[in-house]
Motif scaffolding. Structure first.
Motif, PDB file in Angstrom:
ATOM      1  N   ARG A   7       0.841  -1.188   0.000  1.00  0.00           N
ATOM      2  CA  ARG A   7       0.000   0.000   0.000  1.00  0.00           C
ATOM      3  C   ARG A   7       0.878   1.240   0.000  1.00  0.00           C
ATOM      4  N   THR A   8       0.601   2.168  -0.887  1.00  0.00           N
ATOM      5  CA  THR A   8       1.364   3.403  -0.937  1.00  0.00           C
ATOM      6  C   THR A   8       1.077   4.240   0.298  1.00  0.00           C
ATOM      7  N   ARG A   9       2.069   4.936   0.796  1.00  0.00           N
ATOM      8  CA  ARG A   9       1.846   5.801   1.950  1.00  0.00           C
ATOM      9  C   ARG A   9       1.058   7.050   1.561  1.00  0.00           C
ATOM     10  N   GLY A  10       0.791   7.202   0.274  1.00  0.00           N
ATOM     11  CA  GLY A  10      -0.039   8.310  -0.183  1.00  0.00           C
ATOM     12  C   GLY A  10      -1.514   8.123   0.138  1.00  0.00           C
ATOM     13  N   ARG A  29      -5.237   5.287  -6.076  1.00  0.00           N
ATOM     14  CA  ARG A  29      -3.881   4.781  -5.865  1.00  0.00           C
ATOM     15  C   ARG A  29      -2.883   5.414  -6.835  1.00  0.00           C
ATOM     16  N   GLU A  33       0.263   7.512  -5.640  1.00  0.00           N
ATOM     17  CA  GLU A  33       1.613   7.056  -5.995  1.00  0.00           C
ATOM     18  C   GLU A  33       2.403   8.169  -6.687  1.00  0.00           C
ATOM     19  N   VAL A  36       3.690  10.630  -4.149  1.00  0.00           N
ATOM     20  CA  VAL A  36       4.806  10.087  -3.370  1.00  0.00           C
ATOM     21  C   VAL A  36       6.077  10.055  -4.201  1.00  0.00           C
ATOM     22  N   GLU A  37       5.972   9.569  -5.419  1.00  0.00           N
ATOM     23  CA  GLU A  37       7.149   9.451  -6.281  1.00  0.00           C
ATOM     24  C   GLU A  37       7.766  10.801  -6.617  1.00  0.00           C
ATOM     25  N   LYS A 188      -1.201   5.972 -15.137  1.00  0.00           N
ATOM     26  CA  LYS A 188      -0.217   6.384 -14.124  1.00  0.00           C
ATOM     27  C   LYS A 188       0.768   7.396 -14.715  1.00  0.00           C
TER      28      LYS A 188
END
Length: 251
Positions: A7-10, A29, A33, A36-37, A188
């Motif tokens: 799971r992304t921390r986002g 998601r 993502e 975060v990236e 994405k």
């Protein structure tokens, strides 16, 4: 053991409330993502819509604001102008953005507001009972078009990406889908690019995402994915409709 996928921390740990087969979760998601990236999650402010994603503030692990129906671009404009160092995005459905909020999104693009909009197009009003939306396809049955949408009565489905791409203040406009692994990867990339445009200060950016609504379409989750491919994509073609001018110059 090395974790390959998690799971992304986002996103927070709050379980999604969406119906089985709805692809809002995938879009959440991908958005999280990207933040975060790019290393901007902690400086991001998101604006929630009125619609199925009304509870998005419980899912994104960043500062969130709830806007009145259709007014997310106006709220985001205020945040970005007062706090220009923040990454600001709106997350909106077709009823919120393309009906009551049409003027807001058009003029945010016309002003070249340095915000990013994630526009979820599932061709129907999801939260309120499956009524016809501006994006409902011709012939598509909804609770307010039980015999199918007819152009003579309701006009034609609105192609938002193509419309906004004609506006000078729009720097990046794309349409993607999330009905297959290939399309998810493309989505994405586009969502990340839309945020990069904002970070570069180039202007307004929007990514339209073709999404499913199995409950209101009266289809199974698998059938809904096929319906996106067979019915939505032919009318709403995928691709980038506007890229930053500097990219054209360097091409």
């Amino acid at each position: 053991m090395k974790m390959l996928f998690g799971r992304t921390r986002g996103l927070t740990s709050k379980p999604f409330h969406y119906c089985p087969g709805c692809t809002h979760g995938i879009i959440h998601r991908l958005t999280a993502e990207a933040l975060v990236e790019l290393g901007v999650l902690e400086q991001t402010v998101g604006v929630c819509p009125v619609g199925c994603a009304v509870f998005a503030y419980e899912y994104f692990n960043c500062d969130m604001i709830e806007a009145a129906h259709g007014r997310a671009p106006a709220v985001a404009t205020g945040v970005k102008r007062v706090l220009p160092d923040r990454t600001v995005f709106t997350y909106q459905g077709d009823g919120d953005l393309a009906a009551i909020g049409t003027a807001e999104i058009v003029h945010a693009a016309a002003r070249g507001e340095k915000i990013t909009t994630i526009f979820v197009n599932n061709a129907v009003y999801g939260m309120t009972g499956g009524q016809m939306a501006p994006t409902t396809l011709l012939g598509q049955k909804t609770t307010t078009t039980p015999l199918g949408r007819r152009a003579e009565e309701a006009g034609y489905p609105l192609r938002v990406a193509e419309l906004l791409a004609t506006i000078e203040g729009a720097a990046y406009v794309a349409r993607v889908a999330v009905n297959s692994p290939k399309h998810v990867l493309q989505a994405k990339k586009a969502i990340r690019r839309a945020f990069e445009v904002q970070l570069a200060g180039l202007g307004f950016a929007l990514v339209e995402v073709l999404s499913t609504c199995p409950t209101n379409w009266g289809l199974s989750p698998v059938e809904a994915l096929k319906w996106v491919e067979e019915r939505m994509i032919p009318y709403y073609p995928l691709g980038e409709f506007k890229v930053p001018q500097e990219e054209k110059t360097n091409a």
